[in-house]
Design a protein around this motif. Structure first.
Motif, PDB file in Angstrom:
ATOM      1  N   GLU A 293       0.825  -1.209   0.000  1.00  0.00           N
ATOM      2  CA  GLU A 293       0.000   0.000   0.000  1.00  0.00           C
ATOM      3  C   GLU A 293       0.862   1.265   0.000  1.00  0.00           C
ATOM      4  O   GLU A 293       0.504   2.270  -0.621  1.00  0.00           O
ATOM      5  N   ALA A 294       1.996   1.218   0.675  1.00  0.00           N
ATOM      6  CA  ALA A 294       2.891   2.378   0.662  1.00  0.00           C
ATOM      7  C   ALA A 294       3.492   2.600  -0.722  1.00  0.00           C
ATOM      8  O   ALA A 294       3.709   3.742  -1.137  1.00  0.00           O
ATOM      9  N   TRP A 296       1.948   1.881  -3.552  1.00  0.00           N
ATOM     10  CA  TRP A 296       0.861   2.507  -4.316  1.00  0.00           C
ATOM     11  C   TRP A 296       0.786   4.010  -4.019  1.00  0.00           C
ATOM     12  O   TRP A 296       0.617   4.826  -4.941  1.00  0.00           O
ATOM     13  N   GLN A 297       0.916   4.367  -2.751  1.00  0.00           N
ATOM     14  CA  GLN A 297       0.868   5.790  -2.406  1.00  0.00           C
ATOM     15  C   GLN A 297       2.057   6.531  -3.012  1.00  0.00           C
ATOM     16  O   GLN A 297       1.922   7.670  -3.478  1.00  0.00           O
ATOM     17  N   ALA A 300       1.298   7.355  -6.529  1.00  0.00           N
ATOM     18  CA  ALA A 300       0.382   8.497  -6.608  1.00  0.00           C
ATOM     19  C   ALA A 300       1.107   9.807  -6.320  1.00  0.00           C
ATOM     20  O   ALA A 300       0.815  10.843  -6.932  1.00  0.00           O
ATOM     21  N   ASP A 301       2.068   9.772  -5.398  1.00  0.00           N
ATOM     22  CA  ASP A 301       2.775  10.984  -4.973  1.00  0.00           C
ATOM     23  C   ASP A 301       3.946  11.350  -5.879  1.00  0.00           C
ATOM     24  O   ASP A 301       4.511  12.448  -5.742  1.00  0.00           O
ATOM     25  N   ARG A 350      -7.826   1.655  -6.228  1.00  0.00           N
ATOM     26  CA  ARG A 350      -7.301   2.690  -5.334  1.00  0.00           C
ATOM     27  C   ARG A 350      -7.517   4.105  -5.874  1.00  0.00           C
ATOM     28  O   ARG A 350      -6.997   5.069  -5.305  1.00  0.00           O
TER      29      ARG A 350
END
Length: 447
Positions: A293-294, A296-297, A300-301, A350
């Motif tokens: 999940e990190a 994926w973030q 996005a970032d 997501r």
């Protein structure tokens, strides 16, 4: 040739458009209806279905083709067929697992000679940086490799040994002088040597044998050497989200570093891996869901720059499915053909838009590999296009890979590739039409 769709993913966003191409290159991108009346019904005009989106062909800059020498693991014919089926129109071949490796001019020539005439999509090549071949680096760059791959620990094959810190700095000093790129497998051998041995069927035991600290220690070594030499570096297949702060700080300090992750780290999680199912073994390993999940973030970032397959297949025998021993099995995930669908399945869940996925899987890998005619739907770029149905689903079954072992088998994924164009011509399963590319995107050999 004209392909038009109500949804076209362009560098500046998504909108209805018609893409015009002549001689394999995009010559215009116009409005959907900006097509001459006589052209709309012509053989050279394709209108996508309402449920399809037109994408640029994807670029996968991390593929182990393994030919020559280990063609029973994979090969140019099978790998590029799989790429085409998955909407990937350009692959960059890794320099190891083939015999000879691409660590010399002769090795590069051998690789190109074997690939010529076999490839269904365009193929470029990484060179390899190993102890003692620093003098080969500039000649291989001049001969067209896109950059160099190194390992900071044992690669798993004896003909591609790792660089120690002195060797790493020597390579980076050489490449900095010509703005060459080094991409690195970052795990630290001493950290792994101090960890438990990965014996037996327990996935938890295998995970413990390659702890996150192994990635962080090796990445820190790479970043320090890059800072001292001013060279460009790239971290391949990041699995450990704990390394992200190191990378952020290095970038803030001016280190020229990029980083990739892979579909298997974004799809699977350690607690979901069945004991004994060595199809999931890769190095670095699939980690816990918090890492997934990190990552994926971070996509996005913008903290992770691209997503590529790290397609690293082998024969079923080498995966040791007969005993399910993670210590004995070859480490590598086969997933080239399902890369787009796997990533889109996770991205959609997501809230990551399709345009961002295309940027991560087409524009960014093309930029990394220095292939300016790839990676987007824009005038002057190659007319490599994909008709993608983002809402359709399919269960992973028979794939074009030479060997069938994959952790994606039987998994339902969202997003189906329906048609692919290479250089403005549909890929219809006929004779291979891919080209062998030099750094810069020029074709050296027509396949």
């Amino acid at each position: 040739m004209i392909v038009r769709a109500r949804r076209v993913v362009l560098p500046d966003g998504e909108r209805p458009a018609a893409v015009h191409a002549t001689g394999g290159r995009i010559t215009a991108v116009t409005g959907f209806d900006d097509v001459a009346d006589g052209d709309v019904t012509g053989d050279d005009v394709t209108t996508l279905a309402d449920d399809e989106v037109l994408l640029p062909g994807l670029v996968d800059s991390h593929v182990h083709v393994n030919e020559p020498g280990r063609t029973e693991w994979e090969g140019f014919a099978s790998a590029t067929r799989a790429a085409a089926a998955g909407g990937i129109t350009t692959v960059v071949d890794m320099p190891l697992n083939s015999i000879p490796p691409t660590t010399t001019l002769d090795g590069l020539a051998t690789k190109r000679a074997v690939a010529a005439g076999q490839v269904s999509v365009d193929v470029a090549f990484w060179g390899g940086a190993v102890p003692g071949n620093t003098g080969e680096l500039r000649p291989m760059l001049d001969a067209g490799v896109v950059g160099f791959k190194c390992f900071l620990l044992d690669s798993g094959v004896p003909e591609f040994p790792p660089l120690d810190d002195a060797g790493l700095r020597a390579v980076l000093t050489e490449l900095a002088a010509v703005d060459g790129l080094l991409i690195a497998h970052c795990e630290d051998e001493a950290t792994i040597d101090a960890a438990p041995d990965p014996e037996g069927r327990s996935y938890a035991g295998f995970l413990a044998s390659r702890p996150p600290a192994a990635e962080e220690t090796a990445i820190a070594r790479l970043l320090a050497a890059a800072a001292d030499t001013g060279a460009r570096v790239h971290v391949v297949h990041l699995a450990d989200a704990g390394a992200l702060p190191l990378l952020r700080r290095a970038r803030a300090d001016g280190v020229r570093v990029t980083v990739e992750t892979c579909p298997h780290y974004l799809t699977f999680a350690a607690d979901e891996v069945p004991d004994g199912d060595t199809a999931y073994k890769c190095c670095p390993p699939i980690r816990e869901a918090a890492h997934r999940e990190a990552l994926w973030q971070a996509l996005a970032d913008g903290d992770v720059d691209l997503v590529v397959s790290d397609h690293s297949p082998c024969t079923p025998e080498l995966k040791r499915l007969d005993v399910g021993d993670f210590g004995l099995a070859w480490g590598g995930i086969a997933g080239l053909q399902v890369t787009l669908s796997a990533v889109w399945t996770g991205a959609r869940a997501r809230g990551l838009p399709l345009g961002r996925v295309v940027e991560l899987m087409s524009a960014a890998p093309a930029a990394l590999a220095g292939l300016p005619t790839k990676g987007g739907i824009a005038v002057g770029k190659d007319a490599d296009l994909v008709a993608f149905a983002p809402d359709a689903t399919a269960t992973v079954g028979v794939l074009e890979h030479r060997n069938p072992v994959t952790p994606y088998a039987g998994r339902e994924l969202t997003g189906v590739v329906r048609r692919v164009w290479l250089h403005g011509e549909p890929l219809d399963g006929g004779a291979p039409r891919g080209r062998l590319l030099d750094r810069g995107g020029s074709a050296r050999v027509t396949g």
